[in-house]
Design a protein around this motif. Structure first.
Motif, PDB file in Angstrom:
ATOM      1  N   ARG A 333      37.880  45.247  35.081  1.00  0.00           N
ATOM      2  CA  ARG A 333      39.255  45.551  35.663  1.00  0.00           C
ATOM      3  C   ARG A 333      39.104  44.492  37.014  1.00  0.00           C
ATOM      4  NH1 ARG A 333      43.256  47.976  32.873  1.00  0.00           N
ATOM      5  NH2 ARG A 333      42.039  49.354  31.654  1.00  0.00           N
ATOM      6  N   PHE A 334      40.177  44.020  37.406  1.00  0.00           N
ATOM      7  CA  PHE A 334      40.559  43.425  38.634  1.00  0.00           C
ATOM      8  C   PHE A 334      41.526  43.608  39.482  1.00  0.00           C
ATOM      9  CE2 PHE A 334      42.544  41.149  35.386  1.00  0.00           C
ATOM     10  CZ  PHE A 334      43.914  40.692  36.108  1.00  0.00           C
ATOM     11  N   VAL A 335      41.635  42.995  40.691  1.00  0.00           N
ATOM     12  CA  VAL A 335      42.938  43.416  41.710  1.00  0.00           C
ATOM     13  C   VAL A 335      42.947  41.715  42.252  1.00  0.00           C
ATOM     14  CG1 VAL A 335      43.586  44.044  43.877  1.00  0.00           C
ATOM     15  CG2 VAL A 335      42.590  45.536  42.025  1.00  0.00           C
ATOM     16  N   LEU A 336      44.455  41.564  42.267  1.00  0.00           N
ATOM     17  CA  LEU A 336      44.669  40.103  42.816  1.00  0.00           C
ATOM     18  C   LEU A 336      45.492  40.330  44.112  1.00  0.00           C
ATOM     19  CD1 LEU A 336      46.461  38.480  39.800  1.00  0.00           C
ATOM     20  CD2 LEU A 336      44.118  38.514  40.657  1.00  0.00           C
ATOM     21  N   ARG A 337      44.627  39.545  45.339  1.00  0.00           N
ATOM     22  CA  ARG A 337      45.435  39.632  46.688  1.00  0.00           C
ATOM     23  C   ARG A 337      45.845  38.102  46.976  1.00  0.00           C
ATOM     24  NH1 ARG A 337      43.067  42.136  51.494  1.00  0.00           N
ATOM     25  NH2 ARG A 337      45.002  43.355  51.259  1.00  0.00           N
ATOM     26  N   ASP A 338      46.849  38.327  47.868  1.00  0.00           N
ATOM     27  CA  ASP A 338      47.704  36.940  48.230  1.00  0.00           C
ATOM     28  C   ASP A 338      46.587  35.865  48.670  1.00  0.00           C
ATOM     29  OD1 ASP A 338      47.313  37.748  50.571  1.00  0.00           O
ATOM     30  OD2 ASP A 338      49.345  37.552  51.208  1.00  0.00           O
ATOM     31  N   GLN A 339      46.918  34.850  48.764  1.00  0.00           N
ATOM     32  CA  GLN A 339      46.218  33.735  49.641  1.00  0.00           C
ATOM     33  C   GLN A 339      45.484  34.004  50.795  1.00  0.00           C
ATOM     34  OE1 GLN A 339      48.312  30.001  49.605  1.00  0.00           O
ATOM     35  NE2 GLN A 339      46.442  28.688  49.573  1.00  0.00           N
ATOM     36  N   SER A 340      46.363  34.661  51.507  1.00  0.00           N
ATOM     37  CA  SER A 340      45.495  35.090  52.826  1.00  0.00           C
ATOM     38  C   SER A 340      44.720  36.394  52.822  1.00  0.00           C
ATOM     39  CB  SER A 340      46.611  35.329  53.855  1.00  0.00           C
ATOM     40  OG  SER A 340      47.544  36.502  53.508  1.00  0.00           O
ATOM     41  N   ALA A 341      44.598  36.869  51.629  1.00  0.00           N
ATOM     42  CA  ALA A 341      43.734  37.914  51.325  1.00  0.00           C
ATOM     43  C   ALA A 341      44.386  39.332  52.239  1.00  0.00           C
ATOM     44  CB  ALA A 341      42.484  37.721  51.623  1.00  0.00           C
ATOM     45  N   ARG A 342      45.520  39.254  52.451  1.00  0.00           N
ATOM     46  CA  ARG A 342      46.310  40.531  53.242  1.00  0.00           C
ATOM     47  C   ARG A 342      47.170  41.504  52.538  1.00  0.00           C
ATOM     48  NH1 ARG A 342      45.962  39.645  58.862  1.00  0.00           N
ATOM     49  NH2 ARG A 342      48.024  40.843  59.042  1.00  0.00           N
ATOM     50  N   LEU A 343      47.616  40.777  51.329  1.00  0.00           N
ATOM     51  CA  LEU A 343      48.440  41.636  50.545  1.00  0.00           C
ATOM     52  C   LEU A 343      47.887  41.994  49.198  1.00  0.00           C
ATOM     53  CD1 LEU A 343      51.207  43.029  50.444  1.00  0.00           C
ATOM     54  CD2 LEU A 343      52.260  41.065  49.735  1.00  0.00           C
ATOM     55  N   THR A 344      48.084  43.211  48.713  1.00  0.00           N
ATOM     56  CA  THR A 344      47.514  43.419  47.223  1.00  0.00           C
ATOM     57  C   THR A 344      48.919  42.830  46.467  1.00  0.00           C
ATOM     58  OG1 THR A 344      45.897  45.126  47.876  1.00  0.00           O
ATOM     59  CG2 THR A 344      46.992  45.134  45.528  1.00  0.00           C
ATOM     60  N   LEU A 345      48.672  42.233  45.239  1.00  0.00           N
ATOM     61  CA  LEU A 345      49.705  41.500  44.559  1.00  0.00           C
ATOM     62  C   LEU A 345      49.618  42.315  43.020  1.00  0.00           C
ATOM     63  CD1 LEU A 345      49.278  37.748  45.202  1.00  0.00           C
ATOM     64  CD2 LEU A 345      51.070  39.195  46.202  1.00  0.00           C
ATOM     65  N   ALA A 346      48.684  42.652  42.539  1.00  0.00           N
ATOM     66  CA  ALA A 346      48.573  42.819  41.068  1.00  0.00           C
ATOM     67  C   ALA A 346      47.196  43.533  40.846  1.00  0.00           C
ATOM     68  CB  ALA A 346      49.057  41.827  40.119  1.00  0.00           C
ATOM     69  N   GLY A 347      47.120  43.892  39.538  1.00  0.00           N
ATOM     70  CA  GLY A 347      45.826  44.178  38.966  1.00  0.00           C
ATOM     71  C   GLY A 347      45.723  43.992  37.283  1.00  0.00           C
ATOM     72  N   GLY A 348      44.632  44.227  36.853  1.00  0.00           N
ATOM     73  CA  GLY A 348      44.686  44.297  35.538  1.00  0.00           C
ATOM     74  C   GLY A 348      43.403  44.222  34.839  1.00  0.00           C
ATOM     75  N   ARG A 349      43.136  43.863  33.632  1.00  0.00           N
ATOM     76  CA  ARG A 349      41.998  43.835  32.832  1.00  0.00           C
ATOM     77  C   ARG A 349      41.738  42.663  32.096  1.00  0.00           C
ATOM     78  NH1 ARG A 349      41.486  45.121  27.209  1.00  0.00           N
ATOM     79  NH2 ARG A 349      39.666  46.396  26.422  1.00  0.00           N
ATOM     80  N   VAL A 350      40.447  42.279  32.171  1.00  0.00           N
ATOM     81  CA  VAL A 350      39.791  40.817  31.345  1.00  0.00           C
ATOM     82  C   VAL A 350      40.077  41.285  29.943  1.00  0.00           C
ATOM     83  CG1 VAL A 350      38.042  39.376  31.179  1.00  0.00           C
ATOM     84  CG2 VAL A 350      38.460  40.195  33.582  1.00  0.00           C
ATOM     85  N   VAL A 351      40.786  40.509  29.194  1.00  0.00           N
ATOM     86  CA  VAL A 351      40.623  40.349  27.743  1.00  0.00           C
ATOM     87  C   VAL A 351      39.790  39.525  27.025  1.00  0.00           C
ATOM     88  CG1 VAL A 351      42.259  40.151  25.644  1.00  0.00           C
ATOM     89  CG2 VAL A 351      43.156  41.221  27.816  1.00  0.00           C
ATOM     90  N   ASP A 352      39.526  38.100  27.584  1.00  0.00           N
ATOM     91  CA  ASP A 352      38.919  37.255  27.099  1.00  0.00           C
ATOM     92  C   ASP A 352      38.216  36.349  28.240  1.00  0.00           C
ATOM     93  OD1 ASP A 352      37.205  35.352  25.723  1.00  0.00           O
ATOM     94  OD2 ASP A 352      38.820  34.588  24.403  1.00  0.00           O
ATOM     95  N   PRO A 353      36.844  36.719  28.582  1.00  0.00           N
ATOM     96  CA  PRO A 353      36.329  35.957  29.559  1.00  0.00           C
ATOM     97  C   PRO A 353      35.905  34.449  29.438  1.00  0.00           C
ATOM     98  CG  PRO A 353      34.626  37.403  28.537  1.00  0.00           C
ATOM     99  CD  PRO A 353      35.962  37.585  27.733  1.00  0.00           C
ATOM    100  N   PHE A 354      36.051  34.148  28.106  1.00  0.00           N
ATOM    101  CA  PHE A 354      35.980  32.454  28.008  1.00  0.00           C
ATOM    102  C   PHE A 354      37.188  32.053  27.380  1.00  0.00           C
ATOM    103  CE2 PHE A 354      32.012  35.131  26.682  1.00  0.00           C
ATOM    104  CZ  PHE A 354      31.304  34.998  27.745  1.00  0.00           C
ATOM    105  N   ALA A 355      38.182  32.108  28.275  1.00  0.00           N
ATOM    106  CA  ALA A 355      39.341  31.492  27.930  1.00  0.00           C
ATOM    107  C   ALA A 355      39.538  30.090  27.580  1.00  0.00           C
ATOM    108  CB  ALA A 355      40.532  31.905  29.037  1.00  0.00           C
ATOM    109  N   PRO A 356      40.497  29.399  26.739  1.00  0.00           N
ATOM    110  CA  PRO A 356      40.346  28.286  26.359  1.00  0.00           C
ATOM    111  C   PRO A 356      41.386  27.394  27.548  1.00  0.00           C
ATOM    112  CG  PRO A 356      41.838  29.367  25.180  1.00  0.00           C
ATOM    113  CD  PRO A 356      41.151  30.294  25.921  1.00  0.00           C
ATOM    114  N   SER A 357      41.143  26.262  27.795  1.00  0.00           N
ATOM    115  CA  SER A 357      41.863  25.571  28.660  1.00  0.00           C
ATOM    116  C   SER A 357      43.181  24.921  27.885  1.00  0.00           C
ATOM    117  CB  SER A 357      40.946  24.280  29.381  1.00  0.00           C
ATOM    118  OG  SER A 357      40.542  23.574  28.397  1.00  0.00           O
ATOM    119  N   ARG A 358      42.855  24.493  26.780  1.00  0.00           N
ATOM    120  CA  ARG A 358      44.026  23.955  26.001  1.00  0.00           C
ATOM    121  C   ARG A 358      44.649  25.127  25.079  1.00  0.00           C
ATOM    122  NH1 ARG A 358      42.073  18.447  23.523  1.00  0.00           N
ATOM    123  NH2 ARG A 358      44.540  18.641  23.079  1.00  0.00           N
ATOM    124  N   GLY A 359      45.978  24.972  24.748  1.00  0.00           N
ATOM    125  CA  GLY A 359      46.598  25.939  24.043  1.00  0.00           C
ATOM    126  C   GLY A 359      46.705  27.427  24.313  1.00  0.00           C
TER     127      GLY A 359
END
Length: 630
Positions: A333-359
């Motif tokens: 599980r993870f949480v996303l905060r904004d660029q200044s690290a002051r505001l919680t934006l979203a959260g979620g779950r890792v589905v594939d830790p080795f994601a492709p860069s193409r396609g």
């Protein structure tokens, strides 16, 4: 059982933990001086034999939310603390959002400082809290009204916690060992100590582990589990590991201590992300974010894979492209905060830790993510097999899901899948590829009736829909194992396919073959054979080429044909030469000297080996590959 407290600054979290355990979790002098928790605090309550409740007291001040995020990873339940005199405050709501986004099991809502307010005010706060938690995981959580000063409600809360601890269902220990480091310090006479929550597997004193993502080996000298000296620890426990092999300066909060086989640093994650409902901002494509995963805080960008925005209350697929590598696994599980690290934006779950860069936005990739986004490895593996038309990398899946060898083997066995050349196929896919192999070879034999078989790569190119090389190699391997296809030298053929040499060719071949064999490692050239047999060179070459189609000889060069036994002898020489070199690399000169066949012939033979996949050229040298090194 591990319990985390969460809530606004000065709402009585530390006092509550002290009332429950007798331990003051404000361990730092600066915390004592300022009267607030600025780092994670820990306290333990040994309730009965074999059962200890550990408390993680997380800071409530806005500046320390990222420290709070490190504290909610790997806990069994959370207590949302709200002071009766203040009611829900900004950090109360942010902590609530984080707990909800990370799907931390909701424990209870604790209203503290009840001695400071009137009954009417207490009722108002209870209503405010009910409104704040509506629609979150805490909506139906029980409410306990307490006062750490008078002791009111503490006994009832202890009884409730004890019941939760006794009733907690713990799954069997699984996966390779992983511990998210949230503190690192040195003790005189002991050295480096790291603490954190073990999220999977087990560890024993003496185990050799890795500090990840750095990749440095460490050894466990001693350990404490749930604040008690022990010989072993396991997932869902707070552990303190005394390590040797690395200096404190190299260890950071957010690192992992893990089994060497689980070391797989990554900086690109495919995720399922959710934006909390409410008045917060939307997520936009390529948005810079702070990613809190385990105990780590790393910057990066979020690429949305469907559309360009996610509005509050929406969820969707995304890819996190990080500025630094992390140790992530499927399901984290993870949480996303904004660029200044002051505001919680979203959260979620890792589905594939080795994601492709193409396609990454292709429909096929999104279908695979949907198949992988399952609560268990078994469900994800079965779904991935059905989705992966060209085969599925089971080893990579096992690494992504942190499976031990035994767990991975059981998974493959239960799925009734077949594996070849590192790719797995379910029954339907393996049957589909078997049919393609048979159909392709049947067409080849019709079009090339004079040939004993088909080169695998040439056969692949005849397919109506191109197949990846790895998939085609796996399909041929399964067909060979089933007896549908047989190996004919470097070629393949249907099991029942036979080719007979023409009578005129057979007569001439009976004269040619002995001469080739007598030549040893340097058979005569076409012109030399023609002179001995008093035949036209063109006639000799034509017969030899048809013999090559039947795998009776190998066409090493335009004017050189070697019998299979000679090729095997030359491979043996190459193996001998390579074995005499420290790195296994050998030159054409070394091969020439070992065989005595002359420089030009040696180069022709080595170029033939390169084309046949027996050797691979590495600058001015070569190395044996494939079957030649077995």
């Amino acid at each position: 059982m591990i319990v985390a407290t969460a809530g606004h600054i000065d709402h009585g979290k530390t006092a509550l933990v002290q009332a429950l355990t007798g331990v003051d979790a404000d361990r730092l002098p600066e915390e004592k001086k300022r009267g607030m928790t600025i780092d994670l605090g820990f306290a333990y309550w040994p309730v009965e034999e074999g059962l200890t409740i550990g408390f993680v007291d997380v800071p409530g001040h806005e500046k320390f939310v990222r420290t709070m995020l490190a504290g909610v990873s790997g806990i069994d339940l959370a207590l949302l603390v709200v002071a009766a005199d203040d009611g829900p405050m900004p950090q109360t709501l942010e902590h609530l959002a984080i707990l909800d986004l990370m799907q931390v099991p909701a424990g209870a809502i604790i209203i503290t400082k009840a001695d400071r307010v009137t009954p009417e005010r207490l009722a108002e706060v209870q209503d405010e809290v009910a409104n704040a938690v509506a629609g979150t995981s805490f909506e139906d959580a029980p409410v306990h009204v307490t006062s750490a000063y008078t002791g009111d409600g503490i006994a009832a809360l202890k009884d409730w916690l004890l019941g939760e601890a006794r009733g907690l269902e713990r799954p069997a220990v699984s996966g390779r060992f992983r511990l998210a480091v949230d503190r690192a310090f040195t003790l005189r006479g002991a050295g480096l100590v790291v603490t954190g929550t073990a999220v999977s597997g087990q560890v024993q004193v003496g185990d050799r582990l890795l500090l990840s993502p750095l990749g440095r080996e460490v050894r466990v000298r001693s350990l404490h589990a749930q604040n008690t000296e022990s010989q072993q620890g396991q997932e869902r426990q707070r552990l303190a590991l005394n390590l040797v092999g690395v200096d404190k300066d190299l260890v950071r909060r957010g690192d992992w201590i893990l089994a060497p086989e689980a070391h797989a640093p990554t900086d690109r994650l495919d995720v399922r992300v959710r934006v909390p409902a409410g008045d917060g901002p939307a997520l936009t494509d390529r948005q810079p974010v702070h990613v809190h995963l385990g105990a780590a805080d790393v910057t990066g960008r979020l690429a949305l894979l469907e559309g360009r925005r996610l509005e509050p209350g929406e969820s969707g697929w995304g890819q996190l492209v990080l500025d630094h590598q992390v140790g992530a696994m499927a399901g984290d599980r993870f949480v996303l905060r904004d660029q200044s690290a002051r505001l919680t934006l979203a959260g979620g779950r890792v589905v594939d830790p080795f994601a492709p860069s193409r396609g990454r936005r292709w429909p096929e990739r999104l279908a695979m993510l949907a198949a992988l986004d399952q609560p268990t490895a078994q469900q994800a593996f079965v779904g991935a097999l059905a989705t992966a038309l060209n085969g599925f990398d089971a080893a990579r899946f096992a690494l992504a899901w942190n499976l031990t060898e035994a767990e991975a083997a059981a998974l493959v066995g239960e799925s009734s899948s077949r594996t070849a050349h590192g790719l797995s196929f379910n029954a339907e896919q393996s049957q589909r590829w078997a049919a393609q192999v048979e159909e392709a070879l049947a067409r080849w034999h019709t079009d090339h009736a004079d040939r004993a078989g088909a080169p695998p790569e040439s056969l692949r190119r005849t397919l109506a829909n191109s197949a990846p090389r790895a998939t085609w190699a796996a399909a041929l391997a399964m067909a060979l194992a089933d007896g549908v296809v047989r190996q004919v030298g470097p070629m393949v053929a249907l099991a029942g396919h036979e080719v007979v040499m023409l009578h005129a060719d057979q007569l001439l071949w009976e004269d040619i073959e002995p001469l080739l064999l007598e030549g040893g490692l340097r058979p005569p050239r076409v012109r030399e054979l023609a002179q001995v047999l008093n035949e036209e060179p063109e006639r000799i070459e034509a017969v030899l080429r048809r013999a090559a189609n039947l795998v009776l000889v190998a066409a090493v060069a335009k004017n050189r044909f070697f019998p299979p036994s000679t090729i095997e002898g030359l491979i043996a020489k190459a193996r001998e030469v390579a074995g005499n070199q420290p790195d296994g690399h050998f030159t054409a000169q070394q091969f020439k000297d070992a065989t005595g066949i002359g420089r030009n012939v040696a180069i022709e033979v080595l170029e033939y080996f390169d084309q046949a996949g027996i050797t691979k050229r590495m600058g001015e040298a070569r190395v044996l590959i494939g079957a030649a090194v077995t």
